[in-house]
Scaffold this motif. Sequence first.
Motif, PDB file in Angstrom:
ATOM      1  N   THR A   1       1.671  -2.208   2.842  1.00  0.00           N
ATOM      2  CA  THR A   1       1.610  -2.069   1.374  1.00  0.00           C
ATOM      3  C   THR A   1       0.174  -1.697   1.006  1.00  0.00           C
ATOM      4  O   THR A   1      -0.694  -1.641   1.880  1.00  0.00           O
TER       5      THR A   1
ATOM      6  N   SER B   1       3.325 -12.613  -6.763  1.00  0.00           N
ATOM      7  CA  SER B   1       3.168 -11.753  -5.586  1.00  0.00           C
ATOM      8  C   SER B   1       1.850 -11.002  -5.694  1.00  0.00           C
ATOM      9  O   SER B   1       1.783  -9.780  -5.618  1.00  0.00           O
TER      10      SER B   1
ATOM     11  N   THR C   1       3.228 -15.941   0.801  1.00  0.00           N
ATOM     12  CA  THR C   1       2.144 -16.372   1.670  1.00  0.00           C
ATOM     13  C   THR C   1       2.251 -15.665   3.016  1.00  0.00           C
ATOM     14  O   THR C   1       3.100 -14.791   3.203  1.00  0.00           O
TER      15      THR C   1
ATOM     16  N   ILE D   1       3.649  -6.223   6.346  1.00  0.00           N
ATOM     17  CA  ILE D   1       4.357  -5.066   5.786  1.00  0.00           C
ATOM     18  C   ILE D   1       3.298  -4.090   5.275  1.00  0.00           C
ATOM     19  O   ILE D   1       2.336  -4.512   4.620  1.00  0.00           O
TER      20      ILE D   1
ATOM     21  N   ALA E   1      -2.001  -3.560  -0.583  1.00  0.00           N
ATOM     22  CA  ALA E   1      -2.876  -4.703  -0.292  1.00  0.00           C
ATOM     23  C   ALA E   1      -3.164  -4.779   1.212  1.00  0.00           C
ATOM     24  O   ALA E   1      -4.298  -5.061   1.623  1.00  0.00           O
TER      25      ALA E   1
ATOM     26  N   LYS F   1      -4.681 -18.588   1.420  1.00  0.00           N
ATOM     27  CA  LYS F   1      -3.231 -18.790   1.567  1.00  0.00           C
ATOM     28  C   LYS F   1      -2.917 -20.253   1.904  1.00  0.00           C
ATOM     29  O   LYS F   1      -1.889 -20.782   1.485  1.00  0.00           O
TER      30      LYS F   1
ATOM     31  N   ASP G   1      -3.749  -9.337 -15.836  1.00  0.00           N
ATOM     32  CA  ASP G   1      -4.753  -9.576 -14.808  1.00  0.00           C
ATOM     33  C   ASP G   1      -4.779 -11.089 -14.653  1.00  0.00           C
ATOM     34  O   ASP G   1      -5.159 -11.801 -15.593  1.00  0.00           O
ATOM     35  N   VAL G   2      -4.370 -11.608 -13.500  1.00  0.00           N
ATOM     36  CA  VAL G   2      -4.256 -13.061 -13.353  1.00  0.00           C
ATOM     37  C   VAL G   2      -5.611 -13.765 -13.394  1.00  0.00           C
ATOM     38  O   VAL G   2      -5.666 -14.986 -13.475  1.00  0.00           O
TER      39      VAL G   2
ATOM     40  N   SER H   1       5.525  -2.365  -2.708  1.00  0.00           N
ATOM     41  CA  SER H   1       5.115  -3.751  -2.974  1.00  0.00           C
ATOM     42  C   SER H   1       6.246  -4.733  -2.668  1.00  0.00           C
ATOM     43  O   SER H   1       7.412  -4.464  -2.964  1.00  0.00           O
ATOM     44  N   ILE H   2       5.868  -5.876  -2.127  1.00  0.00           N
ATOM     45  CA  ILE H   2       6.844  -6.947  -1.892  1.00  0.00           C
ATOM     46  C   ILE H   2       7.492  -7.340  -3.220  1.00  0.00           C
ATOM     47  O   ILE H   2       8.697  -7.606  -3.283  1.00  0.00           O
TER      48      ILE H   2
HETATM   49  O1  0WD Z   1       1.771  -7.727   4.998  1.00  0.00           O
HETATM   50  C1  0WD Z   1       1.851  -7.928   3.810  1.00  0.00           C
HETATM   51  N1  0WD Z   1       1.854  -6.929   2.962  1.00  0.00           N
HETATM   52  C2  0WD Z   1       1.989  -9.340   3.318  1.00  0.00           C
HETATM   53  C3  0WD Z   1       1.707  -9.633   2.014  1.00  0.00           C
HETATM   54  C4  0WD Z   1       2.389 -10.376   4.293  1.00  0.00           C
HETATM   55  C5  0WD Z   1       2.519 -11.686   3.713  1.00  0.00           C
HETATM   56  C6  0WD Z   1       2.207 -11.943   2.414  1.00  0.00           C
HETATM   57  N2  0WD Z   1       1.806 -10.925   1.579  1.00  0.00           N
HETATM   58  C7  0WD Z   1       1.487 -11.260   0.203  1.00  0.00           C
HETATM   59  C8  0WD Z   1       0.158 -10.775  -0.315  1.00  0.00           C
HETATM   60  O2  0WD Z   1      -0.899 -11.574   0.133  1.00  0.00           O
HETATM   61  C9  0WD Z   1       0.386 -10.930  -1.809  1.00  0.00           C
HETATM   62  O3  0WD Z   1       0.256 -12.292  -2.180  1.00  0.00           O
HETATM   63  O4  0WD Z   1       2.427 -10.696  -0.658  1.00  0.00           O
HETATM   64  C10 0WD Z   1       1.846 -10.534  -1.942  1.00  0.00           C
HETATM   65  C11 0WD Z   1       2.078  -9.118  -2.418  1.00  0.00           C
HETATM   66  O5  0WD Z   1       1.362  -8.228  -1.624  1.00  0.00           O
HETATM   67  P1  0WD Z   1       1.820  -6.761  -1.239  1.00  0.00           P
HETATM   68  O6  0WD Z   1       3.133  -6.462  -1.813  1.00  0.00           O
HETATM   69  O7  0WD Z   1       1.575  -6.625   0.211  1.00  0.00           O
HETATM   70  O8  0WD Z   1       0.687  -5.869  -1.914  1.00  0.00           O
HETATM   71  P2  0WD Z   1       0.618  -4.813  -3.120  1.00  0.00           P
HETATM   72  O9  0WD Z   1       1.793  -3.909  -3.136  1.00  0.00           O
HETATM   73  O10 0WD Z   1      -0.732  -4.176  -3.020  1.00  0.00           O
HETATM   74  O11 0WD Z   1       0.670  -5.762  -4.374  1.00  0.00           O
HETATM   75  C12 0WD Z   1      -0.247  -6.750  -4.605  1.00  0.00           C
HETATM   76  C13 0WD Z   1      -0.807  -6.492  -5.955  1.00  0.00           C
HETATM   77  C14 0WD Z   1      -2.055  -5.667  -6.128  1.00  0.00           C
HETATM   78  O12 0WD Z   1      -2.097  -4.493  -5.571  1.00  0.00           O
HETATM   79  P3  0WD Z   1      -3.565  -3.877  -5.117  1.00  0.00           P
HETATM   80  O13 0WD Z   1      -3.191  -2.971  -4.017  1.00  0.00           O
HETATM   81  O14 0WD Z   1      -4.101  -3.196  -6.318  1.00  0.00           O
HETATM   82  O15 0WD Z   1      -4.434  -5.027  -4.634  1.00  0.00           O
HETATM   83  O16 0WD Z   1      -1.323  -7.644  -6.540  1.00  0.00           O
HETATM   84  C15 0WD Z   1      -1.875  -7.219  -7.739  1.00  0.00           C
HETATM   85  C16 0WD Z   1      -2.201  -5.769  -7.615  1.00  0.00           C
HETATM   86  O17 0WD Z   1      -1.416  -4.966  -8.443  1.00  0.00           O
HETATM   87  N3  0WD Z   1      -3.103  -7.864  -8.084  1.00  0.00           N
HETATM   88  C17 0WD Z   1      -3.267  -8.415  -9.288  1.00  0.00           C
HETATM   89  N4  0WD Z   1      -2.408  -8.563 -10.319  1.00  0.00           N
HETATM   90  C18 0WD Z   1      -2.872  -9.154 -11.406  1.00  0.00           C
HETATM   91  N5  0WD Z   1      -4.127  -9.610 -11.521  1.00  0.00           N
HETATM   92  C19 0WD Z   1      -4.585  -8.870  -9.313  1.00  0.00           C
HETATM   93  C20 0WD Z   1      -5.012  -9.482 -10.497  1.00  0.00           C
HETATM   94  N6  0WD Z   1      -6.261  -9.934 -10.657  1.00  0.00           N
HETATM   95  N7  0WD Z   1      -5.183  -8.563  -8.132  1.00  0.00           N
HETATM   96  C21 0WD Z   1      -4.265  -7.951  -7.391  1.00  0.00           C
END
Ligand code: 0WD
Length: 256
Positions: A195, A91, A146, A193, A197, A164, A64-65, A19-20
């Motif tokens: 991850t 994030s 973002t 990256i 998500a 975004k 949970d946001v 995760s970022i």
């Molecule tokens: O390429 C990428 N990975 C990029 C990510 C490029 C540019 C931006 N980002 C952004 C994402 O849009 C996000 O805003 O960075 C942020 C973090 O994303 P991440 O690190 O890529 O993703 P991840 O490690 O999956 O963490 C995001 C987490 C969720 O993970 P999952 O896989 O379960 O969706 O956000 C959390 C969750 O743990 N999340 C929440 N936390 C609290 N309440 C909720 C929620 N309702 N929904 C998702």
Amino acid sequence: MGFLSGKKILVTGVASNRSIAWGCAEAMHREGAEIALTYQNDKLKSRVEDMAAKCDSNMTFPLDVGSDEDIEALFAALAERWDGLDGIVHSVAFAPREQLEGDYVDAVTREGFATAHDISSYSFAALAKAGRGMMQGRNGALVTMTYLGAVRAVPNYNVMGVAKASLEANMRYLAASLGPQGTRVNAVSAGPIRTLAAAGISDFRDMLKKVEERTPLRRNVSIEEVGNAAAFLCSDLASGITGDVLYVDTGYHILG
Ligand code: 0WD
């Protein structure tokens, strides 16, 4: 002594060691900050506790946001342990998977649009609203994550790009609103990256490959690099910067 020494920072969105948010927590811990982490659900609880321990922290909280009760409880719990707060890393993002593939007009629905905006954009304002009291007068900072899809129509990113764009505007309004109390608000626009998500985005592998071939630095960015930038933005080294989007994408956004 690190450049965040003495700062207390809340990091949301740790789901795995890819995760970022984890890149942010590690960089901030390295620079001397005290860290609190949140986890989205019970499934992630013990993993996030282990990760907090790596940052010498036993502060982990459910969040949970999408839930106002969770947000209220989080800041009440933080206030019991900390006398103030210097930073919040937002994030977190979510859109239903079927929104993130194919033609935008075909994919978008009223419900998908609302969910993406609620979880990925409004939640940043919600955290700012709940945290502003603890951050008052401490030269604190909020940082959100973002992506370039906010300003360009990126294939498959679809409604998440629209969310975004909302998040970036949200960031600017929050910067204007919280500036007078000495709180700065910025965004990091990260390159793609791999991850959890990102796995939800169709053809993500092609996106990584395309960036590697074309971007000025000819490689993708790491969570460590994004974490370092977020750490800088939360620190007093960035005391003159608010309302801005800092691109940490190996230069991809400058390409025509
Ligand atoms: O390429 C990428 N990975 C990029 C990510 C490029 C540019 C931006 N980002 C952004 C994402 O849009 C996000 O805003 O960075 C942020 C973090 O994303 P991440 O690190 O890529 O993703 P991840 O490690 O999956 O963490 C995001 C987490 C969720 O993970 P999952 O896989 O379960 O969706 O956000 C959390 C969750 O743990 N999340 C929440 N936390 C609290 N309440 C909720 C929620 N309702 N929904 C998702």
